[in-house]
Design a protein around this motif. Sequence first.
Motif, PDB file in Angstrom:
ATOM      1  N   ASP A 140       0.828  -1.213   0.000  1.00  0.00           N
ATOM      2  CA  ASP A 140       0.000   0.000   0.000  1.00  0.00           C
ATOM      3  C   ASP A 140       0.859   1.259   0.000  1.00  0.00           C
ATOM      4  N   ASN A 141       1.968   1.248   0.722  1.00  0.00           N
ATOM      5  CA  ASN A 141       2.806   2.446   0.859  1.00  0.00           C
ATOM      6  C   ASN A 141       3.749   2.676  -0.307  1.00  0.00           C
ATOM      7  N   ASN A 142       3.996   1.616  -1.103  1.00  0.00           N
ATOM      8  CA  ASN A 142       5.023   1.758  -2.140  1.00  0.00           C
ATOM      9  C   ASN A 142       4.574   1.398  -3.560  1.00  0.00           C
ATOM     10  N   LEU A 143       3.640   0.481  -3.694  1.00  0.00           N
ATOM     11  CA  LEU A 143       3.330  -0.047  -5.022  1.00  0.00           C
ATOM     12  C   LEU A 143       1.882   0.130  -5.456  1.00  0.00           C
ATOM     13  N   SER A 144       1.040   0.544  -4.561  1.00  0.00           N
ATOM     14  CA  SER A 144      -0.369   0.730  -4.924  1.00  0.00           C
ATOM     15  C   SER A 144      -0.511   1.948  -5.837  1.00  0.00           C
ATOM     16  N   ALA A 145      -1.668   2.022  -6.515  1.00  0.00           N
ATOM     17  CA  ALA A 145      -1.920   3.164  -7.400  1.00  0.00           C
ATOM     18  C   ALA A 145      -1.858   4.471  -6.624  1.00  0.00           C
ATOM     19  N   ALA A 146      -2.401   4.501  -5.411  1.00  0.00           N
ATOM     20  CA  ALA A 146      -2.365   5.711  -4.591  1.00  0.00           C
ATOM     21  C   ALA A 146      -0.937   6.109  -4.245  1.00  0.00           C
ATOM     22  N   ALA A 147      -0.089   5.107  -3.940  1.00  0.00           N
ATOM     23  CA  ALA A 147       1.299   5.398  -3.599  1.00  0.00           C
ATOM     24  C   ALA A 147       2.056   5.925  -4.809  1.00  0.00           C
ATOM     25  N   LEU A 148       1.789   5.381  -5.989  1.00  0.00           N
ATOM     26  CA  LEU A 148       2.459   5.846  -7.202  1.00  0.00           C
ATOM     27  C   LEU A 148       2.020   7.259  -7.568  1.00  0.00           C
ATOM     28  N   ALA A 151       0.985   9.494  -5.412  1.00  0.00           N
ATOM     29  CA  ALA A 151       1.584  10.380  -4.405  1.00  0.00           C
ATOM     30  C   ALA A 151       3.064  10.626  -4.693  1.00  0.00           C
ATOM     31  N   ALA A 152       3.727   9.656  -5.322  1.00  0.00           N
ATOM     32  CA  ALA A 152       5.146   9.794  -5.647  1.00  0.00           C
ATOM     33  C   ALA A 152       5.372  10.501  -6.974  1.00  0.00           C
ATOM     34  N   GLY A 153       4.284  10.945  -7.638  1.00  0.00           N
ATOM     35  CA  GLY A 153       4.423  11.616  -8.916  1.00  0.00           C
ATOM     36  C   GLY A 153       4.654  10.680 -10.073  1.00  0.00           C
ATOM     37  N   SER A 154       4.323   9.400  -9.904  1.00  0.00           N
ATOM     38  CA  SER A 154       4.539   8.415 -10.971  1.00  0.00           C
ATOM     39  C   SER A 154       3.235   7.999 -11.628  1.00  0.00           C
ATOM     40  N   GLU A 155       2.234   8.858 -11.581  1.00  0.00           N
ATOM     41  CA  GLU A 155       0.919   8.495 -12.110  1.00  0.00           C
ATOM     42  C   GLU A 155       0.963   8.212 -13.602  1.00  0.00           C
ATOM     43  N   SER A 156       1.904   8.856 -14.303  1.00  0.00           N
ATOM     44  CA  SER A 156       1.987   8.656 -15.751  1.00  0.00           C
ATOM     45  C   SER A 156       2.387   7.233 -16.108  1.00  0.00           C
ATOM     46  N   HIS A 157       2.988   6.526 -15.163  1.00  0.00           N
ATOM     47  CA  HIS A 157       3.443   5.159 -15.441  1.00  0.00           C
ATOM     48  C   HIS A 157       2.364   4.110 -15.161  1.00  0.00           C
ATOM     49  N   LEU A 158       1.247   4.531 -14.568  1.00  0.00           N
ATOM     50  CA  LEU A 158       0.237   3.559 -14.170  1.00  0.00           C
ATOM     51  C   LEU A 158      -0.309   2.777 -15.355  1.00  0.00           C
ATOM     52  N   ALA A 159      -0.475   3.454 -16.482  1.00  0.00           N
ATOM     53  CA  ALA A 159      -1.067   2.781 -17.640  1.00  0.00           C
ATOM     54  C   ALA A 159      -0.147   1.729 -18.225  1.00  0.00           C
TER      55      ALA A 159
END
Length: 233
Positions: free
Chosen positions: A21-29, A31-39
Amino acid sequence: GANVLLTDVAEVMPLLQRNYDNNLSAAALRAAGSESHLASCGRVTVAELDWTQPQHYAALCPPPFDYVLAADCIYHETLLRQLYRVLLAITNERSTIIIANERRSESVQSAFMGLFSTAFAFKKVPLAKQDPDFCHPAIELYVLKKKKGASDASLAALEAQETAESAEAAAQAAVQAQLAATSNGLQRLAVQEQGQELGQQQQQQQQQQQQQQQHLVETGVCTDDHSKAQQQQ
């Protein structure tokens, strides 16, 4: 990206879930500014895995897995066969297994190598080829590849060995039970013989006492008759 399955035993699951939850979940990504990589990134899931429960690894994502990373899993000899079964069940000849292991016990290490080499080809990664920032002389890395046809033959051999061991253990238990019964029987016999001997001794003592009393009585009668005869004279 790859789809990744993270597993551990039940008591560690809360910590594993929290790390996810703190490192690999969609919310954590996000929060870390890595939302562009989710897709484009793969999916990460968390699941309980008890090596001793076949239904656990049967319910995992459909095997075989391309890669299996086992970190610090070789530590107790009694669990080696369970891990062996899991890896046979979730891999095929194309799978790559990477085992990171701290050498804690030579007997455990020897049992690990002896068992796993029957179904997997081993390659130890030299320390010089490991990342200098993330290696340690006490940590050993092994790359394993399943041998062709290993699953069925290896499981059959393991089951035959376990059947033989169970039969030997049952035979030894029967021998121990027989020895215990014999020992108990001998103890009871010894107690019985001691009782009989004590009874015989008591009987002999009683007979001796009776003989002594009879002798005293007879001696008393004789003395009394002799006194009477003297008086008459």
